[in-house]
Design a protein around this motif. Structure first.
Motif, mmCIF file in Angstrom:
data_model
loop_
_atom_site.group_PDB
_atom_site.id
_atom_site.type_symbol
_atom_site.label_atom_id
_atom_site.label_comp_id
_atom_site.label_asym_id
_atom_site.label_seq_id
_atom_site.Cartn_x
_atom_site.Cartn_y
_atom_site.Cartn_z
ATOM 1 N N LEU A 218 50.637 40.596 40.933
ATOM 2 C CA LEU A 218 50.760 41.062 42.006
ATOM 3 C C LEU A 218 49.307 41.670 42.806
ATOM 4 C CD1 LEU A 218 54.323 42.343 42.290
ATOM 5 C CD2 LEU A 218 53.474 40.587 43.722
ATOM 6 N N THR A 219 48.668 42.542 41.966
ATOM 7 C CA THR A 219 47.372 43.007 42.403
ATOM 8 C C THR A 219 46.239 42.069 42.656
ATOM 9 O OG1 THR A 219 48.032 44.920 41.003
ATOM 10 C CG2 THR A 219 45.603 44.671 41.662
ATOM 11 N N ARG A 220 46.213 40.919 41.928
ATOM 12 C CA ARG A 220 45.489 39.949 42.110
ATOM 13 C C ARG A 220 45.776 39.074 43.399
ATOM 14 N NH1 ARG A 220 44.944 35.733 37.300
ATOM 15 N NH2 ARG A 220 43.431 34.985 38.598
ATOM 16 N N ASP B 43 43.165 40.324 50.716
ATOM 17 C CA ASP B 43 42.115 41.152 51.290
ATOM 18 C C ASP B 43 40.976 40.642 51.317
ATOM 19 O OD1 ASP B 43 44.240 42.670 51.546
ATOM 20 O OD2 ASP B 43 43.894 44.224 49.766
ATOM 21 N N SER C 165 58.473 45.372 36.374
ATOM 22 C CA SER C 165 57.659 46.208 37.102
ATOM 23 C C SER C 165 56.377 46.225 36.658
ATOM 24 C CB SER C 165 58.145 47.726 37.516
ATOM 25 O OG SER C 165 58.240 48.269 36.302
ATOM 26 N N HIS C 166 56.156 46.287 35.291
ATOM 27 C CA HIS C 166 54.898 46.610 34.576
ATOM 28 C C HIS C 166 53.912 45.192 34.675
ATOM 29 C CE1 HIS C 166 52.078 46.899 31.283
ATOM 30 N NE2 HIS C 166 52.005 47.921 31.774
ATOM 31 N N ALA D 193 48.301 32.986 39.971
ATOM 32 C CA ALA D 193 48.996 34.434 39.926
ATOM 33 C C ALA D 193 50.548 34.059 40.048
ATOM 34 C CB ALA D 193 48.560 35.444 40.671
ATOM 35 N N ARG E 256 53.074 43.781 37.971
ATOM 36 C CA ARG E 256 52.112 44.479 38.649
ATOM 37 C C ARG E 256 50.726 43.834 38.808
ATOM 38 N NH1 ARG E 256 52.498 48.781 36.373
ATOM 39 N NH2 ARG E 256 54.072 49.702 37.722
ATOM 40 N N THR E 257 50.108 43.202 37.673
ATOM 41 C CA THR E 257 48.862 42.393 37.641
ATOM 42 C C THR E 257 48.777 41.466 38.282
ATOM 43 O OG1 THR E 257 48.329 43.402 35.381
ATOM 44 C CG2 THR E 257 46.958 41.649 35.867
ATOM 45 N N ILE F 262 47.266 40.544 46.005
ATOM 46 C CA ILE F 262 46.852 41.201 47.136
ATOM 47 C C ILE F 262 45.341 41.358 47.330
ATOM 48 C CG2 ILE F 262 46.826 43.822 47.881
ATOM 49 C CD1 ILE F 262 49.809 43.768 46.712
ATOM 50 N N ALA F 263 44.629 41.233 46.233
ATOM 51 C CA ALA F 263 43.111 41.478 46.267
ATOM 52 C C ALA F 263 42.682 40.277 46.888
ATOM 53 C CB ALA F 263 42.461 41.774 44.899
ATOM 54 N N GLU F 264 42.949 39.005 46.646
ATOM 55 C CA GLU F 264 42.496 38.096 46.892
ATOM 56 C C GLU F 264 42.642 37.713 48.288
ATOM 57 O OE1 GLU F 264 40.520 35.556 45.694
ATOM 58 O OE2 GLU F 264 40.516 36.355 43.685
#
Length: 463
Positions: free
Chosen positions: A263-265, A271, A256-257, A293, A260-261, A267-269
């Motif tokens: 997955l955040t990339r 969005d 999970s840790h 990613a 996270r990075t 989602i950000a891309e």
């Protein structure tokens, strides 16, 4: 082949509990032993009663023989005061000729025929014959010594009282056997139940403790050796269960840790790409970022799962001790280094010990050593030293070092200072080494002030 269908029936009838099976075995053994003893006892008693009957017959024959005169040419029977008592069940023969017989017998009855037969032998002997009403009668012949004519006395005795005594003994022994078997079965079940009570308690404790990963241990002090061995085995099993649960929680947290990075990339891309229309070049760039990613996520998952399987297989995270210097020298000898490079192992104390197993020590140092060999120009130095808090191992190389801009991401999974440097790697060696060291209370750190080259330090508890 015919008995095969009966096996399932016998299997269903067999006790399912260990106490029932042990009690059944004890009952069967006791039944066989008691049956054998009963047969031996009744056989001995039957022979003893028969010998008593023979002794009585011989005594009566001796008494009757005193009334027979064989001193002359002919056998004469003398009259006595107790003549009627002596004549009861008595035959007197002169050779094969019958002189006297019991008043109540006939000449062709079974008793008379048997008396004639054993008297004709001329030697002492006995025989048993069924009389009227199937009553067993014992007959014994006794020759009368004398100088002239030969005479034989045959006496008979009804064995019904003796047979009744034997039957009574048999019935009594059977009743006693049944009572003993019931008592043996009850006592065996009681004893086995009391002996297995600690096993039931340990079973319940194992179920409870394994469900909550308790740190409790089985108390086997002062108990039988078998229970002590069972307790030791259950303790080892609980340790493995706790290790598996600990690894599972650790793996879940790490996944999970670490995921996270990326997955955040992603989602950000996405969005950013959806916020307004994008050109084809921008869309391709977004796809490349998402693809990178996703590949990083897959690499992280594969590496962490492989590492978790290795942990479960060799249990190297278990407590232990390792001689640091021999382990480091062995690792240096196995390095695949170029001819221009050398690896130096230095230890300030030949008896330096770390509080981990040798396999665990190798797994912590190996990624750091491989990283040093990858970037060193000519020399890699591995130095072990004692510290106030434990043991420290310095891995030093004379390479270009870590760029200052990359220091913040040095221990981040999937990060590399220069992905295009020609070296293959997922950027997970350093994070895994740090995680392993921290799992035993140690640490992996980088000395940013060291130059030229790079120096990583592994600290571990002392052995």
């Amino acid at each position: 082949m015919r008995s095969a269908p009966h096996r399932p029936v016998l299997r269903r009838l067999a006790p399912r509990t260990l106490r029932g099976r042990l009690s059944l075995v004890a009952l069967t053994t006791a039944a066989l032993l008691i049956t054998a003893l009963t047969l031996v006892f009744n056989t001995v008693m039957e022979r003893h009663l028969r010998h008593q009957a023979d002794d009585e017959l011989r005594a009566r024959a001796t008494a009757v023989a005193t009334t027979v005169d064989t001193s002359g040419p002919r056998v004469r029977v003398l009259e006595t005061a107790n003549d009627q008592l002596l004549d009861t069940n008595v035959w007197i023969y002169a050779g094969k000729r019958l002189l006297e017989k019991p008043p109540a017998t006939t000449g062709d009855g079974p008793l008379a025929r048997t008396a004639d037969r054993i008297a004709a032998r001329g030697t002492p002997g006995c025989a048993t014959v069924p009389a009227a009403g199937h009553r067993p009668v014992r007959l014994c012949a006794r020759p009368v010594p004398g100088g002239g004519a030969a005479a034989t006395v045959v006496t008979a005795l009804d064995l019904t009282p003796y047979q009744s005594s034997a039957d009574t003994l048999l019935l009594g022994s059977l009743i006693l056997d049944a009572a003993m078997l019931v008592c043996a079965y009850a006592l065996t079940r009681l004893a086995v139940g009391r002996a297995l009570r600690p096993v039931r308690t340990m079973t319940d404790q194992a179920i409870q403790w394994s469900a909550v990963a308790s740190e409790e241990r089985f108390s086997t002090g002062g108990g039988p050796a078998e229970l002590a061995r069972l307790g030791t085995s259950l303790d080892a099993l609980l340790d493995r269960i706790r290790a598996v649960l600990r690894h599972e929680r650790q793996l879940t947290g790490e996944l999970s840790h670490e995921l996270r990075t990326p997955l955040t990339r992603i989602i950000a891309e996405l969005d950013w790409w959806r916020s307004r229309p994008r050109s084809a070049a921008e869309t391709r760039a977004t796809h490349e970022v998402i693809d990178e990613a996703a590949r990083s996520m897959r690499t992280i998952c594969d590496t962490l799962l492989l590492e978790a399987r290795e942990n479960a297989a060799d249990a190297s995270t278990a407590p232990g001790t390792a001689d640091v210097a021999p382990v480091l020298r062995r690792m240096a000898q196995r390095l695949d280094t170029p001819a221009r490079m050398k690896a130096v192992v230095v230890a300030d104390d030949a008896r330096l010990e770390a509080g981990v197993t040798p396999a665990f020590l190798e797994r912590v140092v190996s990624p750091l050593l491989a990283n040093a060999v990858r970037y060193a120009r000519s020399t890699v130095t591995v130095a072990g030293r004692r510290t106030p808090g434990g043991v420290a191992i310095d891995i030093t190389d004379d390479g270009p070092g870590v760029p200052e801009a990359f220091l913040g991401e040095l221990f981040q999974p999937g990060r590399r200072a220069d992905p295009g440097d020609g070296h293959h790697g997922a950027g997970l060696g350093l994070p895994l080494a740090r995680r392993l060291a921290r799992s035993v209370g140690g640490e992996v750190s980088y000395d940013a002030g060291y130059a030229p080259g790079a120096r990583f330090t592994v600290t571990l508890p002392a052995g």
